[in-house]
Design a protein around this motif. Structure first.
Motif, PDB file in Angstrom:
ATOM      1  N   LEU A  15     -16.553  23.861  33.188  1.00 58.62           N
ATOM      2  CA  LEU A  15     -15.310  23.119  32.980  1.00 58.62           C
ATOM      3  C   LEU A  15     -14.570  23.593  31.730  1.00 58.62           C
ATOM      4  N   ASP A  16     -15.303  23.954  30.689  1.00 60.63           N
ATOM      5  CA  ASP A  16     -14.677  24.478  29.478  1.00 60.63           C
ATOM      6  C   ASP A  16     -13.953  25.790  29.787  1.00 60.63           C
ATOM      7  N   VAL A  17     -14.632  26.675  30.493  1.00 65.85           N
ATOM      8  CA  VAL A  17     -14.035  27.963  30.866  1.00 65.85           C
ATOM      9  C   VAL A  17     -12.834  27.737  31.794  1.00 65.85           C
ATOM     10  N   ALA A  18     -12.984  26.864  32.766  1.00 67.05           N
ATOM     11  CA  ALA A  18     -11.889  26.576  33.695  1.00 67.05           C
ATOM     12  C   ALA A  18     -10.689  25.987  32.956  1.00 67.05           C
ATOM     13  N   GLY A  19     -10.950  25.094  32.018  1.00 66.22           N
ATOM     14  CA  GLY A  19      -9.869  24.487  31.250  1.00 66.22           C
ATOM     15  C   GLY A  19      -9.113  25.507  30.420  1.00 66.22           C
ATOM     16  N   GLN A  20      -9.834  26.365  29.720  1.00 64.82           N
ATOM     17  CA  GLN A  20      -9.183  27.392  28.906  1.00 64.82           C
ATOM     18  C   GLN A  20      -8.366  28.350  29.777  1.00 64.82           C
ATOM     19  N   THR A  21      -8.935  28.731  30.902  1.00 66.63           N
ATOM     20  CA  THR A  21      -8.238  29.646  31.801  1.00 66.63           C
ATOM     21  C   THR A  21      -6.985  28.988  32.372  1.00 66.63           C
ATOM     22  N   LEU A  82     -14.735  35.118  28.110  1.00 69.98           N
ATOM     23  CA  LEU A  82     -14.601  36.568  28.025  1.00 69.98           C
ATOM     24  C   LEU A  82     -14.577  37.178  29.429  1.00 69.98           C
ATOM     25  N   ALA A  83     -15.513  36.772  30.269  1.00 72.95           N
ATOM     26  CA  ALA A  83     -15.570  37.297  31.639  1.00 72.95           C
ATOM     27  C   ALA A  83     -14.333  36.896  32.437  1.00 72.95           C
ATOM     28  N   THR A  84     -13.898  35.657  32.299  1.00 70.34           N
ATOM     29  CA  THR A  84     -12.722  35.186  33.014  1.00 70.34           C
ATOM     30  C   THR A  84     -11.454  35.892  32.524  1.00 70.34           C
ATOM     31  N   SER A  85     -11.398  36.153  31.224  1.00 70.95           N
ATOM     32  CA  SER A  85     -10.252  36.876  30.684  1.00 70.95           C
ATOM     33  C   SER A  85     -10.114  38.231  31.361  1.00 70.95           C
ATOM     34  N   ARG A  86     -11.237  38.879  31.581  1.00 66.88           N
ATOM     35  CA  ARG A  86     -11.222  40.206  32.216  1.00 66.88           C
ATOM     36  C   ARG A  86     -10.966  40.107  33.718  1.00 66.88           C
ATOM     37  N   LEU A  87     -11.714  39.230  34.392  1.00 67.74           N
ATOM     38  CA  LEU A  87     -11.689  39.191  35.850  1.00 67.74           C
ATOM     39  C   LEU A  87     -10.480  38.462  36.429  1.00 67.74           C
ATOM     40  N   VAL A  88     -10.052  37.388  35.784  1.00 68.23           N
ATOM     41  CA  VAL A  88      -8.961  36.577  36.325  1.00 68.23           C
ATOM     42  C   VAL A  88      -7.617  36.959  35.700  1.00 68.23           C
ATOM     43  N   LEU A  89      -7.615  37.133  34.379  1.00 69.57           N
ATOM     44  CA  LEU A  89      -6.361  37.396  33.675  1.00 69.57           C
ATOM     45  C   LEU A  89      -6.054  38.882  33.536  1.00 69.57           C
TER      46      LEU A  89
END
Length: 118
Positions: A15-21, A82-89
């Motif tokens: 949820l923290d990662v989802a919220g930041q993303t 970090l992973a979401t920044s690369r994969l999603v953004l």
């Protein structure tokens, strides 16, 4: 660590990662002044909702685990971002940042292993 505690901790991290993303996606996709982007973007509002649910789960985690264990485990959210920044953004992530994430993960593993011996 009990399975329910591990599940709750995992959910708070997700949820923290989802919220930041969601915050990032909402702020870069909307137009206008910052305050308008914050209050009118569905993605930003989804981030706020994710944080609200995370808060409730975090309180449950803290009722079951020592803060000295729970908080370091929550640092895995940095790795997830970090992973979401690369994969999603599609952001560029340097090798040093990946190395930092590996060090964080190692640190969390040490905290979890040592929690069983306290």
């Amino acid at each position: 660590m009990s399975p329910i505690l591990a599940l709750l901790l995992g959910l708070t991290i997700v949820l923290d990662v989802a919220g930041q993303t969601a915050f990032k996606l909402g702020l870069v996709s909307a137009e206008g002044p910052l305050w308008r982007r914050v209050v009118t973007s569905p993605a930003t509002l989804a981030g706020v909702a994710a944080y609200g649910v995370e808060l409730l789960l975090w309180v449950a985690v803290l009722s079951m685990a020592p803060l000295s264990v729970a908080f370091p485990v929550a640092a895995l959210a940095y790795c997830g971002v970090l992973a979401t920044s690369r994969l999603v953004l599609g952001e560029r992530v340097s090798g040093r940042r990946w190395l930092g994430a590996a060090v964080i993960t190692l640190g969390v593993a040490l905290v979890c292993v040592s929690a069983g011996t306290d």
